[in-house]
Design an enzyme around this catalytic site. Structure first.
Site, PDB file in Angstrom:
ATOM      1  N   LEU A  21       6.166  26.411  76.888  1.00  0.00           N
ATOM      2  CA  LEU A  21       7.516  26.771  77.301  1.00  0.00           C
ATOM      3  C   LEU A  21       7.527  27.715  78.497  1.00  0.00           C
ATOM      4  O   LEU A  21       8.483  27.714  79.281  1.00  0.00           O
ATOM      5  CB  LEU A  21       8.268  27.413  76.135  1.00  0.00           C
ATOM      6  CG  LEU A  21       8.501  26.517  74.908  1.00  0.00           C
ATOM      7  CD1 LEU A  21       9.099  27.325  73.775  1.00  0.00           C
ATOM      8  CD2 LEU A  21       9.403  25.347  75.275  1.00  0.00           C
ATOM      9  N   GLY A  22       6.498  28.528  78.622  1.00  0.00           N
ATOM     10  CA  GLY A  22       6.491  29.465  79.734  1.00  0.00           C
ATOM     11  C   GLY A  22       5.327  30.424  79.642  1.00  0.00           C
ATOM     12  O   GLY A  22       4.561  30.426  78.669  1.00  0.00           O
ATOM     13  N   THR A  23       5.212  31.249  80.677  1.00  0.00           N
ATOM     14  CA  THR A  23       4.152  32.247  80.756  1.00  0.00           C
ATOM     15  C   THR A  23       4.773  33.588  81.093  1.00  0.00           C
ATOM     16  O   THR A  23       5.535  33.701  82.054  1.00  0.00           O
ATOM     17  CB  THR A  23       3.125  31.875  81.830  1.00  0.00           C
ATOM     18  OG1 THR A  23       2.532  30.617  81.488  1.00  0.00           O
ATOM     19  CG2 THR A  23       2.041  32.932  81.929  1.00  0.00           C
ATOM     20  N   GLY A  25       4.205  38.133  81.100  1.00  0.00           N
ATOM     21  CA  GLY A  25       3.235  39.081  81.614  1.00  0.00           C
ATOM     22  C   GLY A  25       2.026  39.236  80.718  1.00  0.00           C
ATOM     23  O   GLY A  25       0.944  39.599  81.175  1.00  0.00           O
ATOM     24  N   PHE A  26       2.202  38.975  79.435  1.00  0.00           N
ATOM     25  CA  PHE A  26       1.129  39.205  78.481  1.00  0.00           C
ATOM     26  C   PHE A  26       0.508  37.932  77.932  1.00  0.00           C
ATOM     27  O   PHE A  26      -0.613  37.941  77.460  1.00  0.00           O
ATOM     28  CB  PHE A  26       1.642  40.036  77.294  1.00  0.00           C
ATOM     29  CG  PHE A  26       2.133  41.399  77.685  1.00  0.00           C
ATOM     30  CD1 PHE A  26       1.749  41.993  78.873  1.00  0.00           C
ATOM     31  CD2 PHE A  26       3.000  42.085  76.861  1.00  0.00           C
ATOM     32  CE1 PHE A  26       2.200  43.251  79.235  1.00  0.00           C
ATOM     33  CE2 PHE A  26       3.446  43.350  77.204  1.00  0.00           C
ATOM     34  CZ  PHE A  26       3.052  43.931  78.395  1.00  0.00           C
ATOM     35  N   HIS A  28       1.164  33.336  76.858  1.00  0.00           N
ATOM     36  CA  HIS A  28       1.814  32.033  76.992  1.00  0.00           C
ATOM     37  C   HIS A  28       2.662  31.756  75.759  1.00  0.00           C
ATOM     38  O   HIS A  28       2.319  32.175  74.645  1.00  0.00           O
ATOM     39  CB  HIS A  28       0.765  30.929  77.151  1.00  0.00           C
ATOM     40  CG  HIS A  28      -0.207  31.182  78.257  1.00  0.00           C
ATOM     41  ND1 HIS A  28       0.151  31.165  79.585  1.00  0.00           N
ATOM     42  CD2 HIS A  28      -1.531  31.471  78.225  1.00  0.00           C
ATOM     43  CE1 HIS A  28      -0.917  31.423  80.337  1.00  0.00           C
ATOM     44  NE2 HIS A  28      -1.953  31.619  79.535  1.00  0.00           N
ATOM     45  N   VAL A  29       3.760  31.042  75.973  1.00  0.00           N
ATOM     46  CA  VAL A  29       4.649  30.678  74.872  1.00  0.00           C
ATOM     47  C   VAL A  29       4.625  29.158  74.709  1.00  0.00           C
ATOM     48  O   VAL A  29       4.804  28.419  75.684  1.00  0.00           O
ATOM     49  CB  VAL A  29       6.098  31.154  75.130  1.00  0.00           C
ATOM     50  CG1 VAL A  29       6.995  30.804  73.943  1.00  0.00           C
ATOM     51  CG2 VAL A  29       6.128  32.656  75.389  1.00  0.00           C
ATOM     52  N   LYS A  44       4.052  32.794  70.713  1.00  0.00           N
ATOM     53  CA  LYS A  44       3.518  33.502  71.877  1.00  0.00           C
ATOM     54  C   LYS A  44       2.098  33.960  71.585  1.00  0.00           C
ATOM     55  O   LYS A  44       1.848  34.651  70.584  1.00  0.00           O
ATOM     56  CB  LYS A  44       4.413  34.697  72.212  1.00  0.00           C
ATOM     57  CG  LYS A  44       4.124  35.358  73.554  1.00  0.00           C
ATOM     58  CD  LYS A  44       5.201  36.403  73.863  1.00  0.00           C
ATOM     59  CE  LYS A  44       5.008  37.011  75.249  1.00  0.00           C
ATOM     60  NZ  LYS A  44       6.069  38.002  75.548  1.00  0.00           N
ATOM     61  N   ASP A 145      13.400  45.202  81.183  1.00  0.00           N
ATOM     62  CA  ASP A 145      13.039  44.028  81.986  1.00  0.00           C
ATOM     63  C   ASP A 145      14.098  42.934  81.854  1.00  0.00           C
ATOM     64  O   ASP A 145      13.779  41.757  81.711  1.00  0.00           O
ATOM     65  CB  ASP A 145      11.668  43.498  81.561  1.00  0.00           C
ATOM     66  CG  ASP A 145      11.076  42.509  82.570  1.00  0.00           C
ATOM     67  OD1 ASP A 145      11.490  42.569  83.755  1.00  0.00           O
ATOM     68  OD2 ASP A 145      10.244  41.683  82.186  1.00  0.00           O
TER      69      ASP A 145
END
Length: 423
Positions: A21-23, A25-26, A28-29, A44, A145
């Site tokens: 689904l995405g990346t 800062g810490f 990957h999801v 995550k 954030d």
């Protein structure tokens, strides 16, 4: 023994990995779906290369997520036992509800939203994200954030709901404490963070205000084509009510207290929304948000936000001119009073006004004017069609079936227009 590398389409018992689904800062999801129940969750995984400080932030994010429960903050879930082995290191996994409608950035990037979202979408965002931020602050958490990528959309009973995600930079805040660490996404970061100054919850006001402006107009408020390190020195001396800065061809910075046009906001909403942005985008972090209301102890910006969301507004499409007229209704205002306002603004006499709902049904004169507003809020209202009976050959009530083809075309054009007239 080293763990095998993470593989695409990895199966964990009854759970199948569908996609990434995405990346962040810490880590990957990934999206996982239970092949037996069809349940979907977002998982995550922390990256291997995190240093000790970021590993601590990762663990803190999970701790924060597990203690929060709010409609507009993404919900943490228990990690299925079958997935425990896919962790890439000794750090725990984070399982969350899966929000299937993508993030706010995806919505803003659509071509039809180049000049901002629809008014109803802007107000829904104000309601949802504002509620989520207040909940975090009430629980002594600064997000730090906030940005469109960290607002996701979920379909709940046919209604799109905004949810705040990614609390990797969130910080527990003891009342009165100040933070000095530099974190977050630069384009939405409050200016005091660039100067290494202490900060409080008002950093979230700045980020939220920046998002609101972008959702209204399609671009960020202050010299959006420059990096923050370039624009902070240029914007530092802006007026307390300035909410926008642009640079002209000569390199001169021009400020404005108003939202730019074109946008999709009605005239009725523009002024109060500009007032909200003037509070949230103050340069001075102490004054930002307007301070606390002495009676309610709530920030003034959220009190104004409540007033905006509780406004009862009806949008009238004048079928003669194809202009949209917006009217603010008092709590118990009658339909006769609304028609008098319409007569003043359109010069269509009250007796010649025919007001139709989208279904073609006439408005009920026995009910208050707010019958046009769903759920008691103006941002759930729909357009009412206004006809001048003195200009039509039809006698008796107009209905959708009796509208000539040319009028139907006008209706479709008005509904699909990117920016209705604000006159």
């Amino acid at each position: 023994m080293e763990k095998p590398p993470f593989r695409q389409n990895q199966v964990c018992g009854s759970w199948l990995m569908k996609e990434r689904l995405g990346t962040g800062g810490f880590g990957h999801v990934y999206l996982y779906q239970n092949q037996e129940t069809s349940e979907k969750i977002a998982v995550k995984l922390c990256r291997l290369e995190l240093n000790a400080k970021n590993k601590d932030r990762w663990s803190r994010e999970i701790q924060i997520m597990k203690k929060l429960k709010h409609l507009n903050v993404v919900t943490a879930k228990d990690v299925p036992e079958e997935m425990m082995h896919i962790a890439l290191n000794d750090l725990p996994l984070l399982a969350m509800e899966y929000c299937s409608k993508g993030d706010l950035r995806k919505l803003l990037s659509k071509p039809e939203n180049c000049c901002g979202l629809k008014e109803s979408e802007v107000l829904a965002l104000l309601n949802d994200v504002g509620s989520g931020i207040q909940y975090l602050h009430e629980n002594k958490i600064i997000h730090r954030d906030l940005k469109p990528e960290n607002i996701v959309l979920q379909d709940i009973n046919g209604k799109l709901v905004h949810k705040i995600i990614d609390l990797g930079y969130a910080k527990d805040l003891d009342q009165g404490s100040l933070c000095t660490s530099f974190v977050g996404t630069l384009q939405y970061l409050a200016p005091e963070l660039f100067e290494g100054k202490s900060y409080t919850v008002t950093v979230d006001y700045w980020s939220f205000g920046t998002m609101i402006f972008e959702c209204c107009c399609g671009f960020r408020p202050f010299l959006h084509n420059l990096q923050p390190v370039q624009w902070t020195s240029k914007v530092r001396n802006k007026g307390p009510k300035d909410i926008m800065a642009v640079e002209d061809m000569n390199g001169e910075v021009r400020f404005s207290t108003r939202l730019p046009y074109p946008n999709n906001l009605s005239r009725t909403l523009l002024e109060p929304l500009e007032g909200l942005l003037q509070l949230m985008l103050k340069w001075d972090p102490v004054q930002r948000g307007g301070g606390l209301n002495p009676e309610t102890k709530r920030p003034q910006c959220f009190a104004l936000l409540d007033q905006i969301l509780n406004m009862k507004v009806v949008h009238i499409l004048n079928m003669t001119t194809t202009q949209v007229h917006s009217f603010l209704l008092s709590p118990d205002e009658g339909l006769h009073s609304l028609q008098q306002k319409i007569e003043t603004e359109t010069n269509i006499e009250l007796l010649n006004q025919e007001l139709l709902q989208e279904t073609g049904v006439m408005l009920d004169p026995r009910k208050p004017a707010a019958q046009c507003v769903l759920d008691g809020r103006g941002w759930d209202s729909y357009i009412v069609y206004l006809f001048d009976k003195s200009l039509t050959k039809y006698s008796g009530p107009l209905t959708a079936r009796t509208l000539p083809e040319s009028v139907n075309f006008i209706v479709m054009t008005a509904e699909n227009s990117a920016s209705p007239s604000q006159e």
